[in-house]
Design a protein around this motif. Structure first.
Motif, PDB file in Angstrom:
ATOM      1  N   PHE A  75       0.847  -1.190   0.000  1.00 51.56           N
ATOM      2  CA  PHE A  75       0.000   0.000   0.000  1.00 51.56           C
ATOM      3  C   PHE A  75       0.880   1.235   0.000  1.00 51.56           C
ATOM      4  CE2 PHE A  75       0.448  -1.362   4.395  1.00 51.56           C
ATOM      5  CZ  PHE A  75       0.787  -0.193   5.071  1.00 51.56           C
ATOM      6  N   ILE A  76       0.284   2.356  -0.386  1.00 54.14           N
ATOM      7  CA  ILE A  76       1.033   3.597  -0.607  1.00 54.14           C
ATOM      8  C   ILE A  76       1.030   4.458   0.662  1.00 54.14           C
ATOM      9  CG2 ILE A  76       1.039   5.764  -1.913  1.00 54.14           C
ATOM     10  CD1 ILE A  76      -0.174   4.195  -4.261  1.00 54.14           C
ATOM     11  N   VAL A  77       2.157   5.110   0.911  1.00 52.13           N
ATOM     12  CA  VAL A  77       2.269   6.054   2.024  1.00 52.13           C
ATOM     13  C   VAL A  77       2.526   7.444   1.452  1.00 52.13           C
ATOM     14  CG1 VAL A  77       3.501   6.662   4.134  1.00 52.13           C
ATOM     15  CG2 VAL A  77       3.214   4.249   3.512  1.00 52.13           C
ATOM     16  N   CYS A  78       1.770   8.412   1.926  1.00 53.36           N
ATOM     17  CA  CYS A  78       1.883   9.788   1.439  1.00 53.36           C
ATOM     18  C   CYS A  78       2.104  10.757   2.585  1.00 53.36           C
ATOM     19  CB  CYS A  78       0.614  10.194   0.688  1.00 53.36           C
ATOM     20  SG  CYS A  78       0.376   9.358  -0.871  1.00 53.36           S
ATOM     21  N   GLU A  79       2.502  11.932   2.206  1.00 56.74           N
ATOM     22  CA  GLU A  79       2.592  13.041   3.155  1.00 56.74           C
ATOM     23  C   GLU A  79       1.811  14.179   2.553  1.00 56.74           C
ATOM     24  OE1 GLU A  79       6.263  15.596   4.603  1.00 56.74           O
ATOM     25  OE2 GLU A  79       6.251  13.625   5.575  1.00 56.74           O
ATOM     26  N   GLN A  80       0.617  14.417   3.084  1.00 59.85           N
ATOM     27  CA  GLN A  80      -0.325  15.401   2.551  1.00 59.85           C
ATOM     28  C   GLN A  80      -0.603  15.134   1.072  1.00 59.85           C
ATOM     29  OE1 GLN A  80       1.336  19.258   3.545  1.00 59.85           O
ATOM     30  NE2 GLN A  80       0.624  19.114   5.661  1.00 59.85           N
ATOM     31  N   GLY A  81      -0.793  13.868   0.764  1.00 62.59           N
ATOM     32  CA  GLY A  81      -1.158  13.473  -0.591  1.00 62.59           C
ATOM     33  C   GLY A  81       0.001  13.184  -1.520  1.00 62.59           C
ATOM     34  N   ARG A  82       1.192  13.652  -1.169  1.00 66.12           N
ATOM     35  CA  ARG A  82       2.363  13.432  -2.024  1.00 66.12           C
ATOM     36  C   ARG A  82       3.011  12.086  -1.694  1.00 66.12           C
ATOM     37  NH1 ARG A  82       4.052  17.808  -4.911  1.00 66.12           N
ATOM     38  NH2 ARG A  82       3.050  19.792  -4.386  1.00 66.12           N
ATOM     39  N   TYR A  83       3.288  11.351  -2.730  1.00 63.37           N
ATOM     40  CA  TYR A  83       3.865  10.021  -2.579  1.00 63.37           C
ATOM     41  C   TYR A  83       5.246  10.090  -1.916  1.00 63.37           C
ATOM     42  CZ  TYR A  83       6.095   5.604  -3.832  1.00 63.37           C
ATOM     43  OH  TYR A  83       6.763   4.418  -3.780  1.00 63.37           O
ATOM     44  N   ILE A  84       5.458   9.253  -0.887  1.00 60.61           N
ATOM     45  CA  ILE A  84       6.794   9.175  -0.288  1.00 60.61           C
ATOM     46  C   ILE A  84       7.331   7.750  -0.246  1.00 60.61           C
ATOM     47  CG2 ILE A  84       6.482  11.246   1.129  1.00 60.61           C
ATOM     48  CD1 ILE A  84       6.094   9.398   3.541  1.00 60.61           C
ATOM     49  N   GLY A  85       6.477   6.746  -0.458  1.00 60.93           N
ATOM     50  CA  GLY A  85       6.987   5.383  -0.435  1.00 60.93           C
ATOM     51  C   GLY A  85       5.870   4.356  -0.454  1.00 60.93           C
ATOM     52  N   ILE A  86       6.282   3.118  -0.404  1.00 61.73           N
ATOM     53  CA  ILE A  86       5.337   2.007  -0.420  1.00 61.73           C
ATOM     54  C   ILE A  86       5.686   1.052   0.711  1.00 61.73           C
ATOM     55  CG2 ILE A  86       6.665   0.511  -1.975  1.00 61.73           C
ATOM     56  CD1 ILE A  86       3.959  -0.092  -3.399  1.00 61.73           C
ATOM     57  N   VAL A  87       4.691   0.397   1.262  1.00 58.84           N
ATOM     58  CA  VAL A  87       4.914  -0.545   2.365  1.00 58.84           C
ATOM     59  C   VAL A  87       4.389  -1.919   1.948  1.00 58.84           C
ATOM     60  CG1 VAL A  87       4.288  -1.162   4.732  1.00 58.84           C
ATOM     61  CG2 VAL A  87       4.790   1.219   4.157  1.00 58.84           C
ATOM     62  N   LYS A  88       5.197  -2.919   2.145  1.00 58.27           N
ATOM     63  CA  LYS A  88       4.761  -4.292   1.919  1.00 58.27           C
ATOM     64  C   LYS A  88       3.962  -4.747   3.135  1.00 58.27           C
ATOM     65  CE  LYS A  88       8.649  -5.668  -1.022  1.00 58.27           C
ATOM     66  NZ  LYS A  88       7.836  -5.894  -2.230  1.00 58.27           N
ATOM     67  N   THR A  89       2.830  -5.371   2.877  1.00 57.94           N
ATOM     68  CA  THR A  89       1.967  -5.838   3.962  1.00 57.94           C
ATOM     69  C   THR A  89       2.719  -6.751   4.919  1.00 57.94           C
ATOM     70  OG1 THR A  89       0.002  -5.667   2.572  1.00 57.94           O
ATOM     71  CG2 THR A  89      -0.145  -7.089   4.498  1.00 57.94           C
ATOM     72  N   ILE A  90       3.555  -7.622   4.381  1.00 59.00           N
ATOM     73  CA  ILE A  90       4.295  -8.554   5.232  1.00 59.00           C
ATOM     74  C   ILE A  90       5.235  -7.810   6.164  1.00 59.00           C
ATOM     75  CG2 ILE A  90       6.123  -8.890   3.504  1.00 59.00           C
ATOM     76  CD1 ILE A  90       4.704 -11.529   5.969  1.00 59.00           C
ATOM     77  N   ASP A  91       5.822  -6.689   5.684  1.00 63.37           N
ATOM     78  CA  ASP A  91       6.711  -5.900   6.539  1.00 63.37           C
ATOM     79  C   ASP A  91       5.928  -5.212   7.648  1.00 63.37           C
ATOM     80  OD1 ASP A  91       8.913  -6.612   5.042  1.00 63.37           O
ATOM     81  OD2 ASP A  91       8.849  -4.822   3.781  1.00 63.37           O
ATOM     82  N   LEU A  92       4.722  -4.728   7.312  1.00 65.67           N
ATOM     83  CA  LEU A  92       3.873  -4.094   8.322  1.00 65.67           C
ATOM     84  C   LEU A  92       3.513  -5.098   9.409  1.00 65.67           C
ATOM     85  CD1 LEU A  92       1.992  -1.726   9.285  1.00 65.67           C
ATOM     86  CD2 LEU A  92       0.196  -2.830   7.939  1.00 65.67           C
ATOM     87  N   LEU A  93       3.065  -6.291   9.009  1.00 62.58           N
ATOM     88  CA  LEU A  93       2.667  -7.303   9.981  1.00 62.58           C
ATOM     89  C   LEU A  93       3.847  -7.755  10.830  1.00 62.58           C
ATOM     90  CD1 LEU A  93       0.273  -9.444   7.743  1.00 62.58           C
ATOM     91  CD2 LEU A  93      -0.325  -7.661   9.400  1.00 62.58           C
ATOM     92  N   ARG A  94       5.017  -7.876  10.202  1.00 66.79           N
ATOM     93  CA  ARG A  94       6.213  -8.270  10.952  1.00 66.79           C
ATOM     94  C   ARG A  94       6.577  -7.215  11.997  1.00 66.79           C
ATOM     95  NH1 ARG A  94       9.413  -8.591   6.988  1.00 66.79           N
ATOM     96  NH2 ARG A  94       9.180 -10.829   6.569  1.00 66.79           N
ATOM     97  N   THR A  95       6.494  -5.936  11.601  1.00 64.18           N
ATOM     98  CA  THR A  95       6.831  -4.852  12.522  1.00 64.18           C
ATOM     99  C   THR A  95       5.847  -4.788  13.684  1.00 64.18           C
ATOM    100  OG1 THR A  95       7.787  -3.566  10.705  1.00 64.18           O
ATOM    101  CG2 THR A  95       7.243  -2.368  12.717  1.00 64.18           C
ATOM    102  N   ILE A  96       4.553  -4.971  13.382  1.00 67.00           N
ATOM    103  CA  ILE A  96       3.541  -4.958  14.435  1.00 67.00           C
ATOM    104  C   ILE A  96       3.776  -6.111  15.411  1.00 67.00           C
ATOM    105  CG2 ILE A  96       1.096  -5.359  14.910  1.00 67.00           C
ATOM    106  CD1 ILE A  96       0.447  -3.755  12.422  1.00 67.00           C
ATOM    107  N   THR A  97       4.100  -7.280  14.874  1.00 66.31           N
ATOM    108  CA  THR A  97       4.368  -8.439  15.730  1.00 66.31           C
ATOM    109  C   THR A  97       5.557  -8.177  16.640  1.00 66.31           C
ATOM    110  OG1 THR A  97       3.495  -9.963  14.072  1.00 66.31           O
ATOM    111  CG2 THR A  97       4.923 -10.893  15.757  1.00 66.31           C
TER     112      THR A  97
END
Length: 316
Positions: A107-129
């Motif tokens: 999924f996409i990450v923005c700062e006030q609508g401007r693109y700054i990067g992308i996050v892999k779902t698996i990385d998000l879940l790993r970080t939360i864990t």
């Protein structure tokens, strides 16, 4: 969103890029699963996955009909886009509540609508864990809320992000007297009541609740109206905690116990004091400094006759 979960170097393409160029990009980078699509102002407009692009390109007459068309005709125009200040928990909530039947891989990450990067779902879940394991390691055994280390880490992260946040330091009035008269088991019950009241008046997807120890709690507010939330916490706690007193104490409005000098003293039923601060992240550089601000505000709140909220005007 933690910077470590965001991949700022992921390939992006303009929405007017031709489909055949998109296919070429996927062929060139075999590990690429999705490409964020932006406009000329770097605003995130959509996303195209490898599967979507190849499906369009390889269907009958797909190459002949579509290869020279801009990718904006085929992209997903409603991808999951989150702001960089979004917490991991809120991002996870948005991800799991997405109506798409397919599991979102990125999924996409923005700062006030401007693109700054992308996050892999698996990385998000790993970080939360990892975060949950770490929080559990430092959790208070009574309330299971995060302790000092996660509290400091949360505040440090918000300072680093230059985020707009508030910190509330909560402390129960007359707790020691109550604990001395009724015993530690009832004292623990009073602390649990406070924890439950705080949770009821906070947005757990954006706010952070920490238990420093004893009857001291920290709330980091990212939601709106922290002062009114704190006032509601004080009022609700003062009502809920009455169930822990016996009939005589309720009739008298309090209990008698000994002060630190050994003198018999009357103590009103427990109330709550909250010191609330709004740190300026451009001038406050450490969690320790924020803690000092909150501690000073709590001391002022303790001077209020019947408990309540003290809103500090100091921001650094």
């Amino acid at each position: 969103m933690k910077p470590t979960t965001i991949s700022p170097h992921s390939l992006t393409l303009n929405i007017d890029t031709r489909l055949d160029k998109v296919i070429e990009a996927f062929h060139t980078q075999s590990d690429l699963n999705a490409i964020p699509l932006i406009d000329s102002n770097d605003l995130a407009m959509g996303i195209i996955t490898r599967r979507q692009a190849l499906d369009i390109y390889t269907r009958e007459f797909g190459r002949e009909l579509n290869s020279r068309k801009p990718i904006r005709h085929f992209m997903d125009t409603a991808p999951l886009i989150v702001e960089s200040i979004t917490s991991l928990e809120e991002a996870s909530y948005q991800l799991t509540n997405n109506i798409s039947e397919d599991l979102i891989q990125e999924f996409i990450v923005c700062e006030q609508g401007r693109y700054i990067g992308i996050v892999k779902t698996i990385d998000l879940l790993r970080t939360i864990t990892e975060q949950q394991i770490r929080s559990a390691r430092y959790a208070n055994p009574l309330t299971l809320l995060p302790g000092n280390v996660p509290i400091s880490e949360t505040i440090s992260r918000l300072l680093l992000q230059q985020a707009n946040f508030w910190v509330a330091y909560c402390d129960i009035n007359h707790f020691k007297a109550f604990n001395d008269v009724y015993g530690y088991s009832q004292g623990d019950a009073a602390i649990t009541v406070l924890a439950d009241v705080i949770k009821a008046h906070c947005d757990t997807t954006t706010d952070f609740i920490g238990h420093v120890g004893g009857d001291d709690f920290i709330i980091v507010f990212n939601s709106k109206s922290p002062e009114s939330n704190c006032a509601a916490i004080c009022q609700n706690f003062q009502q809920e905690v009455l169930c822990l007193y016996d009939k005589k104490a309720l009739e008298d409005g309090g209990i008698c116990s000994y002060d630190r000098r050994g003198n018999s003293t009357f103590y009103a039923t427990m109330s709550l004091s909250i010191g609330l601060v709004h740190p300026d992240p451009t001038k406050v550089t450490s969690a320790h400094a924020v803690s000092a601000l909150a501690s000073d505000a709590k001391k002022e709140a303790k001077k209020l006759a019947d408990g309540g909220v003290y809103l500090s005007r100091r921001r650094h």
